[in-house]
Design a protein around this motif. Structure first.
Motif, PDB file in Angstrom:
ATOM      1  N   ILE A  30      42.421 -32.456  88.690  1.00  0.00           N
ATOM      2  CA  ILE A  30      41.639 -32.565  87.374  1.00  0.00           C
ATOM      3  C   ILE A  30      42.420 -31.400  86.732  1.00  0.00           C
ATOM      4  O   ILE A  30      42.478 -31.459  85.500  1.00  0.00           O
ATOM      5  N   GLY A  31      42.527 -30.263  87.244  1.00  0.00           N
ATOM      6  CA  GLY A  31      42.912 -28.934  86.549  1.00  0.00           C
ATOM      7  C   GLY A  31      44.365 -29.150  85.978  1.00  0.00           C
ATOM      8  O   GLY A  31      44.561 -28.740  84.917  1.00  0.00           O
ATOM      9  N   ALA A  32      45.410 -29.647  86.938  1.00  0.00           N
ATOM     10  CA  ALA A  32      46.679 -29.855  86.426  1.00  0.00           C
ATOM     11  C   ALA A  32      46.666 -30.987  85.381  1.00  0.00           C
ATOM     12  O   ALA A  32      47.315 -30.991  84.495  1.00  0.00           O
ATOM     13  N   LEU A  33      45.929 -31.756  85.588  1.00  0.00           N
ATOM     14  CA  LEU A  33      45.791 -33.089  84.519  1.00  0.00           C
ATOM     15  C   LEU A  33      45.293 -32.627  83.087  1.00  0.00           C
ATOM     16  O   LEU A  33      46.046 -32.765  81.982  1.00  0.00           O
ATOM     17  N   ILE A  34      44.302 -31.859  83.105  1.00  0.00           N
ATOM     18  CA  ILE A  34      43.708 -31.130  81.747  1.00  0.00           C
ATOM     19  C   ILE A  34      44.823 -30.245  81.161  1.00  0.00           C
ATOM     20  O   ILE A  34      45.118 -30.156  79.939  1.00  0.00           O
ATOM     21  N   SER A  35      45.332 -29.338  82.181  1.00  0.00           N
ATOM     22  CA  SER A  35      46.208 -28.360  81.790  1.00  0.00           C
ATOM     23  C   SER A  35      47.606 -29.110  81.212  1.00  0.00           C
ATOM     24  O   SER A  35      48.208 -28.624  79.998  1.00  0.00           O
ATOM     25  N   SER A  36      48.357 -30.089  81.688  1.00  0.00           N
ATOM     26  CA  SER A  36      49.460 -30.804  81.119  1.00  0.00           C
ATOM     27  C   SER A  36      49.252 -31.595  79.866  1.00  0.00           C
ATOM     28  O   SER A  36      49.901 -31.365  79.236  1.00  0.00           O
ATOM     29  N   ALA A 311      50.040 -33.145  86.841  1.00  0.00           N
ATOM     30  CA  ALA A 311      50.887 -32.909  85.749  1.00  0.00           C
ATOM     31  C   ALA A 311      51.441 -34.132  84.799  1.00  0.00           C
ATOM     32  O   ALA A 311      51.553 -34.091  83.743  1.00  0.00           O
ATOM     33  N   PHE A 312      51.853 -34.873  85.732  1.00  0.00           N
ATOM     34  CA  PHE A 312      52.581 -36.035  85.253  1.00  0.00           C
ATOM     35  C   PHE A 312      51.459 -37.018  84.615  1.00  0.00           C
ATOM     36  O   PHE A 312      51.856 -37.960  83.708  1.00  0.00           O
ATOM     37  N   CYS A 313      50.333 -37.285  85.116  1.00  0.00           N
ATOM     38  CA  CYS A 313      49.375 -37.989  84.796  1.00  0.00           C
ATOM     39  C   CYS A 313      48.717 -37.419  83.331  1.00  0.00           C
ATOM     40  O   CYS A 313      48.360 -38.071  82.370  1.00  0.00           O
ATOM     41  N   GLY A 314      49.057 -36.168  83.321  1.00  0.00           N
ATOM     42  CA  GLY A 314      48.598 -35.373  82.091  1.00  0.00           C
ATOM     43  C   GLY A 314      49.303 -35.980  80.903  1.00  0.00           C
ATOM     44  O   GLY A 314      48.711 -35.947  79.815  1.00  0.00           O
ATOM     45  N   ILE A 315      50.449 -36.170  81.115  1.00  0.00           N
ATOM     46  CA  ILE A 315      51.157 -37.000  80.135  1.00  0.00           C
ATOM     47  C   ILE A 315      50.723 -38.209  79.264  1.00  0.00           C
ATOM     48  O   ILE A 315      50.652 -38.274  78.076  1.00  0.00           O
ATOM     49  N   LEU A 316      50.297 -38.887  80.315  1.00  0.00           N
ATOM     50  CA  LEU A 316      49.659 -40.114  79.796  1.00  0.00           C
ATOM     51  C   LEU A 316      48.506 -39.740  78.925  1.00  0.00           C
ATOM     52  O   LEU A 316      48.101 -40.398  77.975  1.00  0.00           O
ATOM     53  N   VAL A 338      55.896 -28.149  83.921  1.00  0.00           N
ATOM     54  CA  VAL A 338      56.244 -27.143  85.090  1.00  0.00           C
ATOM     55  C   VAL A 338      55.060 -26.102  84.879  1.00  0.00           C
ATOM     56  O   VAL A 338      54.532 -25.534  85.734  1.00  0.00           O
ATOM     57  N   LEU A 339      54.667 -25.641  83.517  1.00  0.00           N
ATOM     58  CA  LEU A 339      53.824 -24.701  83.115  1.00  0.00           C
ATOM     59  C   LEU A 339      52.374 -25.035  83.705  1.00  0.00           C
ATOM     60  O   LEU A 339      51.709 -24.284  84.483  1.00  0.00           O
ATOM     61  N   SER A 340      52.018 -26.304  83.790  1.00  0.00           N
ATOM     62  CA  SER A 340      50.450 -26.761  84.088  1.00  0.00           C
ATOM     63  C   SER A 340      50.889 -26.899  85.924  1.00  0.00           C
ATOM     64  O   SER A 340      49.789 -26.636  86.280  1.00  0.00           O
TER      65      SER A 340
END
Length: 371
Positions: A30-36, A311-316, A338-340
């Protein structure tokens, strides 16, 4: 051989603690998702929001420098160089309208619709089909004075040139400013009536931030034309962008703090449930750094996989927000992914550090007593 045993040990530990590790994985995901998602929007918001804000009107003023007017030739040359989304010329004259006189504005209706988008219609239509050479639009106050109606013709007479023309009123406009007392006609019509080869000034909608707009207008200004950004519009746009970016960073920070708390609590619970295992390993001669390495490796494997997936789901998710807010997708940026991943791993490592240090302080005698 030792590495193979260590990897096998990690795999068994992951299987043993899979339920609790799932909570860590979900938190980091969830953290990586929101960050991305928000980082992708952050890197694209300048363009997206700038286009949205430009829909609120002109942000550049173009005026003559040393003369009273800008000639048609100079204006056409400047317009070509500026490459604005829309540029609206303004030419005023005081003419006879039947039994009374009023200020007539010559302009480009198509551009006016973009640079002054909040013109309201009281009656009639203000669309592309109405922007013809014989069309006119009248302000609500002037329409009341002349008792003008949509579809009726209005005669315009210039006593200085003795020229006259008739135009059809297509709409009555409400602007709550000077436009309410104006008659709007095509620029060429007014120039022909008044024998004027130029305009008084113009304004434009130009994409970019305040600094880039100012640099471009300064570069294009010359001895005849002065162009500058309308500070109240361009600076307000920059302030809005800065505040939205700050809000996004605040949301990311809050989410990552929640993720850190979740990882810390869950990992502490895992270590507590495996304290006898840790005590036994220490009793059998395992070194403290080996125990630390085992739990750290478990946490790293779970966090890394969750970060990459999130991170990749964050793009969606970013594109979902993009279509909901801007009616367009968000461009993919690898640096946001990468940053996320890096940011999420740093917060996960910080959350795991103290529980892992606590695992090394387990009392062997107390935990193995009676075993």
């Amino acid at each position: 051989m030792a590495d193979k045993f260590f990897l096998k040990d990690i795999f068994k530990s992951l299987i043993y603690s899979r339920q609790r590790l799932f909570i860590i994985a979900l938190s980091v995901f969830i953290g990586a998702l929101i960050s991305s998602a928000f980082l992708n929007i952050y890197f694209d918001i300048d363009t997206k929001l700038s286009h949205e804000l430009k829909a609120y009107g002109a942000n550049v003023l173009i005026s003559p420098k040393n003369e009273n007017m800008i000639s048609n030739e100079k204006f056409a040359e400047f317009k070509e160089k500026l490459k604005a989304r829309a540029i609206t010329p303004y030419l005023y004259d005081f003419l006879n309208l039947g039994s009374t006189s009023a200020v007539v504005l010559g302009t480009d209706f198509r551009a006016l619709k973009i640079t002054k988008p909040f013109l309201e219609l009281k009656e009639g239509s203000f669309s592309l089909n109405d922007f013809k050479g014989d069309s006119a639009f009248i302000g609500v106050n002037l329409a009341k004075t002349l008792e003008a109606k949509v579809g009726s013709q209005i005669q315009i007479y210039n006593p200085n040139t003795s020229k006259t023309t008739k135009l059809t009123i297509k709409a009555i406009l409400i602007s709550n400013d000077e436009f309410d007392s104006l008659l709007l006609v095509p620029l060429k019509i007014l120039q022909d009536l008044s024998h004027i080869n130029g305009i008084h000034y113009a304004n434009a909608v130009l994409y970019g931030d305040f600094e880039s707009i100012r640099a471009k207008t300064q570069a294009l200004s010359d001895d005849y034309i002065s162009a500058k950004p309308i500070s109240s519009v361009s600076l307000s746009e920059a302030m809005v962008l800065d505040k939205i970016k700050a809000l996004m960073f605040l949301i990311i920070l809050i989410v990552l703090i929640i993720v850190t708390t979740s990882v810390n609590t869950t990992l502490s619970s895992i270590i507590l449930s495996r304290k006898k295992e840790v005590a036994l390993r220490l009793a059998l001669g395992a070194k403290e750094n080996e125990i630390f390495k085992l739990f750290a490796s478990e946490c790293f494997v779970v966090s890394l996989m969750s970060c990459i997936l999130g991170a990749f789901c964050g793009i969606l998710l970013a594109n979902v927000f993009g279509f909901l807010i801007f009616n367009s997708g968000i461009d993919f940026r690898l640096k946001a992914v990468v940053l996320s991943v890096i940011i999420s791993l740093i917060f996960a490592a910080f959350a795991a550090f103290f529980p892992l240090k606590k695992a090394l302080k387990i009392n062997v005698c107390e935990n193995l007593k009676g075993e």
